[in-house]
Write a protein that holds these residues in place. Structure first.
Motif, PDB file in Angstrom:
ATOM      1  N   TYR A   3       0.834  -1.205   0.000  1.00 38.93           N
ATOM      2  CA  TYR A   3       0.000   0.000   0.000  1.00 38.93           C
ATOM      3  C   TYR A   3       0.870   1.256   0.000  1.00 38.93           C
ATOM      4  O   TYR A   3       0.613   2.211  -0.728  1.00 38.93           O
ATOM      5  CB  TYR A   3      -0.933  -0.010   1.215  1.00 38.93           C
ATOM      6  CG  TYR A   3      -1.728   1.247   1.365  1.00 38.93           C
ATOM      7  CD1 TYR A   3      -2.834   1.493   0.548  1.00 38.93           C
ATOM      8  CD2 TYR A   3      -1.380   2.214   2.308  1.00 38.93           C
ATOM      9  CE1 TYR A   3      -3.570   2.657   0.671  1.00 38.93           C
ATOM     10  CE2 TYR A   3      -2.102   3.382   2.434  1.00 38.93           C
ATOM     11  CZ  TYR A   3      -3.201   3.599   1.619  1.00 38.93           C
ATOM     12  OH  TYR A   3      -3.912   4.761   1.749  1.00 38.93           O
ATOM     13  N   ARG A   4       1.911   1.238   0.801  1.00 43.67           N
ATOM     14  CA  ARG A   4       2.816   2.385   0.897  1.00 43.67           C
ATOM     15  C   ARG A   4       3.563   2.615  -0.421  1.00 43.67           C
ATOM     16  O   ARG A   4       3.723   3.755  -0.851  1.00 43.67           O
ATOM     17  CB  ARG A   4       3.802   2.154   2.034  1.00 43.67           C
ATOM     18  CG  ARG A   4       4.626   3.357   2.345  1.00 43.67           C
ATOM     19  CD  ARG A   4       5.397   3.139   3.628  1.00 43.67           C
ATOM     20  NE  ARG A   4       6.062   4.366   3.987  1.00 43.67           N
ATOM     21  CZ  ARG A   4       7.237   4.408   4.561  1.00 43.67           C
ATOM     22  NH1 ARG A   4       7.858   3.296   4.872  1.00 43.67           N
ATOM     23  NH2 ARG A   4       7.777   5.557   4.857  1.00 43.67           N
ATOM     24  N   ARG A   5       4.008   1.539  -1.070  1.00 45.03           N
ATOM     25  CA  ARG A   5       4.714   1.662  -2.357  1.00 45.03           C
ATOM     26  C   ARG A   5       3.793   2.241  -3.427  1.00 45.03           C
ATOM     27  O   ARG A   5       4.200   3.096  -4.209  1.00 45.03           O
ATOM     28  CB  ARG A   5       5.264   0.317  -2.804  1.00 45.03           C
ATOM     29  CG  ARG A   5       6.506  -0.125  -2.058  1.00 45.03           C
ATOM     30  CD  ARG A   5       7.158  -1.345  -2.706  1.00 45.03           C
ATOM     31  NE  ARG A   5       6.216  -2.401  -3.023  1.00 45.03           N
ATOM     32  CZ  ARG A   5       5.984  -3.465  -2.263  1.00 45.03           C
ATOM     33  NH1 ARG A   5       6.623  -3.620  -1.131  1.00 45.03           N
ATOM     34  NH2 ARG A   5       5.107  -4.383  -2.629  1.00 45.03           N
ATOM     35  N   VAL A   6       2.558   1.743  -3.465  1.00 47.12           N
ATOM     36  CA  VAL A   6       1.594   2.234  -4.456  1.00 47.12           C
ATOM     37  C   VAL A   6       1.271   3.702  -4.201  1.00 47.12           C
ATOM     38  O   VAL A   6       1.222   4.509  -5.125  1.00 47.12           O
ATOM     39  CB  VAL A   6       0.315   1.370  -4.466  1.00 47.12           C
ATOM     40  CG1 VAL A   6      -0.780   2.000  -5.309  1.00 47.12           C
ATOM     41  CG2 VAL A   6       0.625  -0.036  -4.956  1.00 47.12           C
ATOM     42  N   THR A   7       1.083   4.057  -2.932  1.00 48.77           N
ATOM     43  CA  THR A   7       0.783   5.445  -2.577  1.00 48.77           C
ATOM     44  C   THR A   7       1.934   6.360  -2.974  1.00 48.77           C
ATOM     45  O   THR A   7       1.719   7.430  -3.557  1.00 48.77           O
ATOM     46  CB  THR A   7       0.497   5.574  -1.064  1.00 48.77           C
ATOM     47  OG1 THR A   7      -0.599   4.721  -0.733  1.00 48.77           O
ATOM     48  CG2 THR A   7       0.180   7.008  -0.681  1.00 48.77           C
ATOM     49  N   LEU A   8       3.164   5.948  -2.700  1.00 46.29           N
ATOM     50  CA  LEU A   8       4.336   6.737  -3.072  1.00 46.29           C
ATOM     51  C   LEU A   8       4.420   6.886  -4.587  1.00 46.29           C
ATOM     52  O   LEU A   8       4.721   7.972  -5.098  1.00 46.29           O
ATOM     53  CB  LEU A   8       5.607   6.102  -2.515  1.00 46.29           C
ATOM     54  CG  LEU A   8       6.909   6.839  -2.801  1.00 46.29           C
ATOM     55  CD1 LEU A   8       6.863   8.261  -2.233  1.00 46.29           C
ATOM     56  CD2 LEU A   8       8.082   6.075  -2.217  1.00 46.29           C
ATOM     57  N   LYS A   9       4.125   5.823  -5.313  1.00 44.84           N
ATOM     58  CA  LYS A   9       4.173   5.867  -6.776  1.00 44.84           C
ATOM     59  C   LYS A   9       3.126   6.846  -7.321  1.00 44.84           C
ATOM     60  O   LYS A   9       3.408   7.621  -8.233  1.00 44.84           O
ATOM     61  CB  LYS A   9       3.952   4.477  -7.372  1.00 44.84           C
ATOM     62  CG  LYS A   9       4.154   4.448  -8.877  1.00 44.84           C
ATOM     63  CD  LYS A   9       4.028   3.054  -9.427  1.00 44.84           C
ATOM     64  CE  LYS A   9       5.228   2.270  -8.989  1.00 44.84           C
ATOM     65  NZ  LYS A   9       5.357   0.976  -9.624  1.00 44.84           N
ATOM     66  N   ILE A  10       1.944   6.824  -6.740  1.00 43.84           N
ATOM     67  CA  ILE A  10       0.890   7.740  -7.183  1.00 43.84           C
ATOM     68  C   ILE A  10       1.280   9.186  -6.873  1.00 43.84           C
ATOM     69  O   ILE A  10       1.057  10.089  -7.688  1.00 43.84           O
ATOM     70  CB  ILE A  10      -0.470   7.369  -6.560  1.00 43.84           C
ATOM     71  CG1 ILE A  10      -0.965   6.050  -7.174  1.00 43.84           C
ATOM     72  CG2 ILE A  10      -1.499   8.482  -6.761  1.00 43.84           C
ATOM     73  CD1 ILE A  10      -2.202   5.472  -6.521  1.00 43.84           C
ATOM     74  N   ILE A  11       1.903   9.421  -5.719  1.00 42.82           N
ATOM     75  CA  ILE A  11       2.361  10.767  -5.371  1.00 42.82           C
ATOM     76  C   ILE A  11       3.435  11.233  -6.355  1.00 42.82           C
ATOM     77  O   ILE A  11       3.404  12.382  -6.820  1.00 42.82           O
ATOM     78  CB  ILE A  11       2.855  10.825  -3.912  1.00 42.82           C
ATOM     79  CG1 ILE A  11       1.670  10.672  -2.957  1.00 42.82           C
ATOM     80  CG2 ILE A  11       3.614  12.119  -3.634  1.00 42.82           C
ATOM     81  CD1 ILE A  11       2.055  10.454  -1.509  1.00 42.82           C
TER      82      ILE A  11
END
Length: 128
Positions: A3-11
């Motif tokens: 979840y954190r990796r995906v969130t960082l990628k979206i940011i």
């Protein structure tokens, strides 16, 4: 976590998209003095597309494709996004409000195309 990796990628995607969109929007605004809104969009969006590819390849996606294939796929998807945006602007400009406010039409097109671009760029770069 995932979840954190995906969130960082979206940011990161959002940040690079904002930079490229800023260039696109400023260029579009200037080109409105010379061209129709749809022609101005094609010119400014092409510039934004190239800048976006460079930034996202370097900072956002886990690239699993070569430069040539990722660029060609990204180009193909981006051209689809440019035409999608142009179509949105074209139809909105037929409404009196947007005919008087072409920048608002452009902002709506940008919002719709953002989501299209995120999904298609994952495919272009081979990032699952």
């Amino acid at each position: 976590t995932r979840y954190r990796r995906v969130t960082l990628k979206i940011i990161k995607f959002l940040t690079t998209s904002i930079l490229a969109t800023g260039v696109d929007f400023l260029l579009y605004t200037g080109l409105l003095f010379i061209f129709t809104p749809v022609v101005a969009h094609f010119c400014s969006a092409t510039t934004g597309m190239i800048l976006n590819f460079i930034l996202q390849r370097k900072f956002v996606f886990n690239v699993r494709r070569g430069l040539k294939s990722s660029f060609l796929l990204s180009l193909l998807f981006s051209v689809g996004g440019i035409f999608l945006g142009a179509g949105i602007i074209y139809f909105l400009m037929k409404l009196a409000f947007f005919a008087e406010h072409p920048l608002i039409a452009k902002m709506i097109a940008i919002g719709v195309v953002f989501f299209y671009n995120y999904e298609t760029k994952k495919i272009a770069f081979g990032d699952r």
